[in-house]
Write an enzyme that holds these catalytic residues in place. Structure first.
Site, PDB file in Angstrom:
ATOM      1  N   SER A  71       9.001  49.469  -9.054  1.00 31.43           N
ATOM      2  CA  SER A  71      10.329  49.296  -9.654  1.00 31.43           C
ATOM      3  C   SER A  71      10.872  47.898  -9.375  1.00 31.43           C
ATOM      4  CB  SER A  71      11.302  50.341  -9.093  1.00 31.43           C
ATOM      5  OG  SER A  71      10.872  51.640  -9.391  1.00 31.43           O
ATOM      6  N   GLU A 120      14.392  57.703   0.126  1.00 32.37           N
ATOM      7  CA  GLU A 120      14.275  57.538  -1.322  1.00 32.37           C
ATOM      8  C   GLU A 120      14.463  58.862  -2.057  1.00 32.37           C
ATOM      9  OE1 GLU A 120      11.282  55.336  -4.517  1.00 32.37           O
ATOM     10  OE2 GLU A 120      10.488  56.082  -2.637  1.00 32.37           O
TER      11      GLU A 120
END
Length: 581
Positions: free
Chosen positions: A372, A453
């Site tokens: 990402s 996360e």
């Protein structure tokens, strides 16, 4: 009442309940004469003053009695016009019944052997148990809140909470009891075993009507539960949002970084980090407040760097923290996370990107995928292999993205974005001083990082879902009773998720020193379930306008570790089931 006092009450009630546990169905007759204040009489045995008992106290005792199916019909307590109290006790009973059912099933999964090993080692059984644990976690969070609401909220609000809680608790209890029978197999379908009694009881309480309960109605806004300090912080944040001028912070090249830096400058990135590292030293719950308000106002979320920052805070040397942490939080330097590979996604221990020691540096060769924000990043926290096979040979390096030999190829997603990329490393030289922790520490660092996360609040997702539900409420369901029912259902389960998140954040302590741990996988599974529920409902209600959100909801079961891997974690590390071979 303080948490340790409730824990003591729960332990005492559990001992009493165990002494009343029936061995089979012979002591569970429909003609049980115990009624009225029986639960308070049992509560008195715990040392609790029955006359002045709060709903929270009574619910704790009720849950333990239901867990063992103790023959006390406390849900028949005469509550007069107090529908909220009656419903809260029903919720406590449903949670206790479900907890007892899952306990029985887990014990059987540990001791029943097939094909030479305990059945709990088989993924099919383990995943059933994990899903039941997610149901139970949602029910427990809502039931506790319903009991609290009886003591703390006006009657109308308390009844709205308790009515919604009963719906979630009943759905969860029936599901858990059905799952328990499946795990128990033929044994669970015998008259003597208590499994069918638990299932009958869950269904009976699901169907039971309570005078004064509300079939519909808005749930109280959880933001109203802020402490005075939290409320002041939220008001400060809202005032900043109202003043924010997006045009003044526009950046044609790196808009995400422009937003990151503006948010940090205002004091709303890394608020739970120590002031010396660029944070504000606040409890972890304040991070959720920031994410909440940004989501409710339709603003971009907090930049998803919390998991990276926690890894640096916990595992970095003094020099690494001093060099990198404040710049990471502020957005002065953009970071990405290099974990997944073309041949190693869920199985991170199989990754092949290598870092070979060469004097005062490591030489890195390999490739990462689904990285990402790699296109805009200046640094990569890279999980790589410095030793032999398996997770013990993994280490973590801080790699400059502009180093010779690094190449970034963007990936176009199904939503027509380019936030992911494949990153190639060809003879990249990384100084030894940029090793995070020691050689071989990579797996432990990665697991701690992933726990953050996966957090619904850490990634700012719960408020987005709440905003989506609020939008559907405003638009309406066009008089379609099926869609209206599905919207009520989605809203209740989202409320349960948010309650679970609030509780979990308050368990982290004032400086978030502990990571979320394996129970974070329960949170992630519950988030995934709610996200998919809302994504599909929005698609059915709004059509193509909601397609991007629907596609993202399908990704919820993939990013941060797939649903299947999360179930393995819950089964093995939370429920204690044996690992498969």
């Amino acid at each position: 009442m303080e948490d340790d006092e409730l824990a003591l009450l729960r332990d005492t009630a559990a001992r009493i309940a165990e002494s009343l546990r029936p061995a089979d169905t012979t002591r569970l007759t429909a003609a049980d004469p115990s009624r009225g204040a029986a639960v308070l009489e049992r509560a008195g045995l715990t040392g609790m003053r029955a006359a002045g008992a709060t709903a929270t106290q009574v619910a704790v005792v009720a849950t333990e009695l239901a867990r063992t199916l103790a023959p006390v019909a406390y849900v028949d307590r005469e509550a007069g016009d107090d529908a909220a109290l009656t419903l809260a006790l029903l919720c406590a009973d449903l949670v206790g019944v479900a907890r007892g059912a899952l306990d029985d099933a887990l014990q059987h999964a540990h001791t029943r052997a097939q094909f030479g090993r305990a059945i709990g080692a088989f993924q099919a059984v383990a995943h059933l148990a994990a899903d039941a644990a997610v149901d139970l976690a949602a029910a427990e969070a809502f039931a506790s809140h319903a009991a609290w609401a009886v003591d703390a909220l006006p009657p109308d609000e308390a009844t709205a909470v308790a009515t919604a809680a009963r719906e979630v608790c009943a759905e969860a209890a029936v599901s858990v009891c059905e799952t328990a029978i499946q795990i128990l197999g033929g044994m669970g379908m015998t008259w003597e075993h208590l499994a069918h009694v638990r299932l009958r009881r869950a269904h009976a309480e699901r169907r039971r009507g309570v005078a004064g309960e509300r079939k519909a109605g808005a749930l109280p806004d959880l933001r109203a539960l802020d402490s005075p300090a939290e409320a002041a912080f939220r008001s400060e944040l809202i005032a900043w949002i109202d003043r924010f001028d997006a045009g003044a912070h526009d950046s044609a090249g790196r808009p995400r970084l422009a937003w990151h830096r503006a948010l940090y400058a205002a004091g709303y990135v890394g608020v739970s980090f120590p002031a010396a590292s660029g944070g504000r030293g606040m409890p972890a719950a304040y991070e959720a407040i920031v994410n909440d308000e940004l989501g409710f106002r339709g603003m971009p979320p907090v930049p998803p760097i919390g998991h990276l920052a926690h890894a640096l805070r916990r595992f970095g040397s003094d020099a690494q923290r001093g060099t990198h942490l404040a710049d990471l939080l502020s957005g002065a330097v953009a970071w990405c996370q290099g974990f997944s590979e073309p041949g190693a996604g869920s199985d991170l221990a199989a990754l092949t990107t290598k870092a070979r020691r060469d004097g005062d540096a490591y030489i890195v060769d390999g490739a990462k995928i689904w990285t990402s924000d790699a296109v805009d990043s200046d640094r990569c926290l890279l999980l790589c292999r410095t030793g032999g096979a398996g997770h013990k040979g993994l280490s973590m390096l801080i790699v400059p993205m502009d180093a010779p030999g690094v190449r970034v190829d963007p990936i176009v997603t199904a939503f027509e974005t380019r936030e992911f990329a494949q990153v190639f490393f060809d003879g990249v030289r990384v100084p030894v001083g940029d090793l995070l922790g020691a050689e071989g520490d990579g797996w432990g660092i990665a697991m701690a990082l992933l726990a953050y996360e996966r957090g619904p609040a850490d990634i700012g997702w719960t408020s987005r879902l709440a905003a989506a539900v609020a939008d559907m409420r405003v638009r309406g369901t066009g008089g379609d009773p099926v869609l209206a029912h599905r919207l009520d259902h989605a809203e209740r389960w989202l409320y349960a998720l948010r309650l679970r998140v609030r509780t979990r954040l308050r368990m982290r302590g004032p400086e978030a020193d502990g990571d979320p741990g394996p129970e974070g996988s329960i949170d992630k599974l519950l988030l995934t379930r709610v996200d998919k529920l809302i994504g599909r409902l929005r698609l059915d209600l709004l059509g193509d306008e909601a397609m991007t959100g629907y596609l993202w909801s399908r990704a919820a079961g993939i990013y941060g570790g797939t649903e299947q891997i999360q179930r393995d974690i819950v089964a093995q590390r939370v429920l204690g089931l044996p690992r498969g071979r």
